[in-house]
Design a protein around this motif. Structure first.
Motif, PDB file in Angstrom:
ATOM      1  N   LEU A  75       0.822  -1.215   0.000  1.00 42.45           N
ATOM      2  CA  LEU A  75       0.000   0.000   0.000  1.00 42.45           C
ATOM      3  C   LEU A  75       0.855   1.264   0.000  1.00 42.45           C
ATOM      4  O   LEU A  75       0.485   2.268  -0.603  1.00 42.45           O
ATOM      5  CB  LEU A  75      -0.946  -0.009   1.203  1.00 42.45           C
ATOM      6  N   ARG A  76       2.006   1.220   0.662  1.00 46.47           N
ATOM      7  CA  ARG A  76       2.899   2.382   0.669  1.00 46.47           C
ATOM      8  C   ARG A  76       3.414   2.702  -0.725  1.00 46.47           C
ATOM      9  O   ARG A  76       3.688   3.850  -1.047  1.00 46.47           O
ATOM     10  CB  ARG A  76       4.075   2.148   1.611  1.00 46.47           C
ATOM     11  N   HIS A  77       3.556   1.678  -1.558  1.00 46.41           N
ATOM     12  CA  HIS A  77       4.105   1.862  -2.900  1.00 46.41           C
ATOM     13  C   HIS A  77       3.054   1.568  -3.969  1.00 46.41           C
ATOM     14  O   HIS A  77       3.396   1.147  -5.083  1.00 46.41           O
ATOM     15  CB  HIS A  77       5.322   0.964  -3.088  1.00 46.41           C
ATOM     16  N   LEU A  78       1.792   1.826  -3.658  1.00 42.63           N
ATOM     17  CA  LEU A  78       0.696   1.510  -4.564  1.00 42.63           C
ATOM     18  C   LEU A  78       0.833   2.219  -5.910  1.00 42.63           C
ATOM     19  O   LEU A  78       0.534   1.646  -6.952  1.00 42.63           O
ATOM     20  CB  LEU A  78      -0.641   1.871  -3.913  1.00 42.63           C
ATOM     21  N   MET A  79       1.284   3.464  -5.919  1.00 45.49           N
ATOM     22  CA  MET A  79       1.413   4.200  -7.174  1.00 45.49           C
ATOM     23  C   MET A  79       2.384   3.504  -8.130  1.00 45.49           C
ATOM     24  O   MET A  79       2.194   3.535  -9.340  1.00 45.49           O
ATOM     25  CB  MET A  79       1.858   5.642  -6.913  1.00 45.49           C
ATOM     26  N   LEU A  80       3.424   2.875  -7.604  1.00 42.53           N
ATOM     27  CA  LEU A  80       4.352   2.145  -8.472  1.00 42.53           C
ATOM     28  C   LEU A  80       3.668   0.967  -9.154  1.00 42.53           C
ATOM     29  O   LEU A  80       3.991   0.622 -10.291  1.00 42.53           O
ATOM     30  CB  LEU A  80       5.557   1.652  -7.669  1.00 42.53           C
ATOM     31  N   LEU A  81       2.711   0.362  -8.453  1.00 43.11           N
ATOM     32  CA  LEU A  81       1.993  -0.767  -9.030  1.00 43.11           C
ATOM     33  C   LEU A  81       1.029  -0.329 -10.129  1.00 43.11           C
ATOM     34  O   LEU A  81       0.631  -1.129 -10.972  1.00 43.11           O
ATOM     35  CB  LEU A  81       1.235  -1.525  -7.938  1.00 43.11           C
ATOM     36  N   LEU A  82       0.640   0.955 -10.128  1.00 42.74           N
ATOM     37  CA  LEU A  82      -0.317   1.457 -11.120  1.00 42.74           C
ATOM     38  C   LEU A  82       0.354   2.002 -12.371  1.00 42.74           C
ATOM     39  O   LEU A  82      -0.329   2.290 -13.351  1.00 42.74           O
ATOM     40  CB  LEU A  82      -1.195   2.537 -10.487  1.00 42.74           C
ATOM     41  N   ILE A  83       1.665   2.165 -12.370  1.00 41.71           N
ATOM     42  CA  ILE A  83       2.361   2.734 -13.524  1.00 41.71           C
ATOM     43  C   ILE A  83       2.092   1.944 -14.808  1.00 41.71           C
ATOM     44  O   ILE A  83       1.798   2.549 -15.841  1.00 41.71           O
ATOM     45  CB  ILE A  83       3.865   2.880 -13.237  1.00 41.71           C
ATOM     46  N   PRO A  84       2.152   0.620 -14.810  1.00 37.70           N
ATOM     47  CA  PRO A  84       1.861  -0.096 -16.067  1.00 37.70           C
ATOM     48  C   PRO A  84       0.447   0.169 -16.589  1.00 37.70           C
ATOM     49  O   PRO A  84       0.250   0.306 -17.797  1.00 37.70           O
ATOM     50  CB  PRO A  84       2.039  -1.569 -15.696  1.00 37.70           C
ATOM     51  N   SER A  85      -0.529   0.284 -15.708  1.00 38.67           N
ATOM     52  CA  SER A  85      -1.898   0.556 -16.132  1.00 38.67           C
ATOM     53  C   SER A  85      -2.017   1.943 -16.755  1.00 38.67           C
ATOM     54  O   SER A  85      -2.668   2.124 -17.786  1.00 38.67           O
ATOM     55  CB  SER A  85      -2.855   0.460 -14.946  1.00 38.67           C
ATOM     56  N   VAL A  86      -1.392   2.915 -16.117  1.00 32.18           N
ATOM     57  CA  VAL A  86      -1.444   4.280 -16.628  1.00 32.18           C
ATOM     58  C   VAL A  86      -0.712   4.357 -17.976  1.00 32.18           C
ATOM     59  O   VAL A  86      -1.182   5.010 -18.915  1.00 32.18           O
ATOM     60  CB  VAL A  86      -0.839   5.263 -15.601  1.00 32.18           C
ATOM     61  N   ALA A  87       0.405   3.680 -18.093  1.00 32.59           N
ATOM     62  CA  ALA A  87       1.155   3.687 -19.353  1.00 32.59           C
ATOM     63  C   ALA A  87       0.358   3.003 -20.458  1.00 32.59           C
ATOM     64  O   ALA A  87       0.422   3.417 -21.622  1.00 32.59           O
ATOM     65  CB  ALA A  87       2.503   2.999 -19.159  1.00 32.59           C
ATOM     66  N   ALA A  88      -0.397   1.980 -20.119  1.00 35.27           N
ATOM     67  CA  ALA A  88      -1.193   1.273 -21.117  1.00 35.27           C
ATOM     68  C   ALA A  88      -2.282   2.156 -21.707  1.00 35.27           C
ATOM     69  O   ALA A  88      -2.678   1.971 -22.857  1.00 35.27           O
ATOM     70  CB  ALA A  88      -1.803   0.017 -20.499  1.00 35.27           C
ATOM     71  N   VAL A  89      -2.773   3.120 -20.931  1.00 34.91           N
ATOM     72  CA  VAL A  89      -3.804   4.025 -21.430  1.00 34.91           C
ATOM     73  C   VAL A  89      -3.289   4.794 -22.643  1.00 34.91           C
ATOM     74  O   VAL A  89      -4.044   5.092 -23.577  1.00 34.91           O
ATOM     75  CB  VAL A  89      -4.281   4.984 -20.309  1.00 34.91           C
ATOM     76  N   SER A  90      -1.996   5.099 -22.654  1.00 34.23           N
ATOM     77  CA  SER A  90      -1.439   5.858 -23.777  1.00 34.23           C
ATOM     78  C   SER A  90      -1.543   5.085 -25.093  1.00 34.23           C
ATOM     79  O   SER A  90      -1.513   5.681 -26.164  1.00 34.23           O
ATOM     80  CB  SER A  90       0.013   6.236 -23.495  1.00 34.23           C
TER      81      SER A  90
END
Length: 131
Positions: A75-90
């Motif tokens: 949970l402390r590093h949750l944003m790192l886990l979301l990077i692939p999802s955000v990059a996929a949106v592109s």
């Protein structure tokens, strides 16, 4: 078991409890994926696994110390886990711009629903805790 109790447990037992908590998370995600695959439901298997975890925690009445110890770093590093999802949106910017209105409407409604449900739950918890 409280965090202090987990810390006082022998190293082998503590490690076993941490591994069991991590295995539970993996098993619930796998089970959610399996149910979605077999049923064809239009929902992510991970979301279904999280709902099953929520149900288990509600039945138990709290979060076990071992599960808390396993999930806290995630949970402390949750944003790192979301990077692939955000990059996929592109990859789908064309499709996203084509349906921008629906996307914005859905995002706004989901945000309002999340804030509303969170406020409602917080009020109920505060009323329960009031003297």
């Amino acid at each position: 078991m409280k965090d202090a109790t987990l810390a006082k447990a022998p190293t082998g037992l503590r490690l076993l409890k941490l591994l069991a908590a991590a295995a539970l998370l993996g098993a619930l995600q796998w089970l959610g994926d399996a149910i979605v695959t077999r049923s064809g439901w239009p929902v992510s298997g991970s979301v279904l696994g999280m709902l099953m975890l929520l149900a288990l925690l509600c039945l138990r009445g709290g979060v076990p110390a071992s599960l808390n110890a396993v999930t806290a770093p995630l949970l402390r590093h949750l944003m790192l886990l979301l990077i692939p999802s955000v990059a996929a949106v592109s990859l789908y910017l064309g499709l996203l711009s084509q349906h921008a209105g629906v996307f914005v409407l859905t995002a706004v409604l989901a945000t309002l629903l999340t804030v509303g449900v969170t406020a409602w739950v917080l009020q109920r918890l505060l009323r329960r805790q009031a003297p």
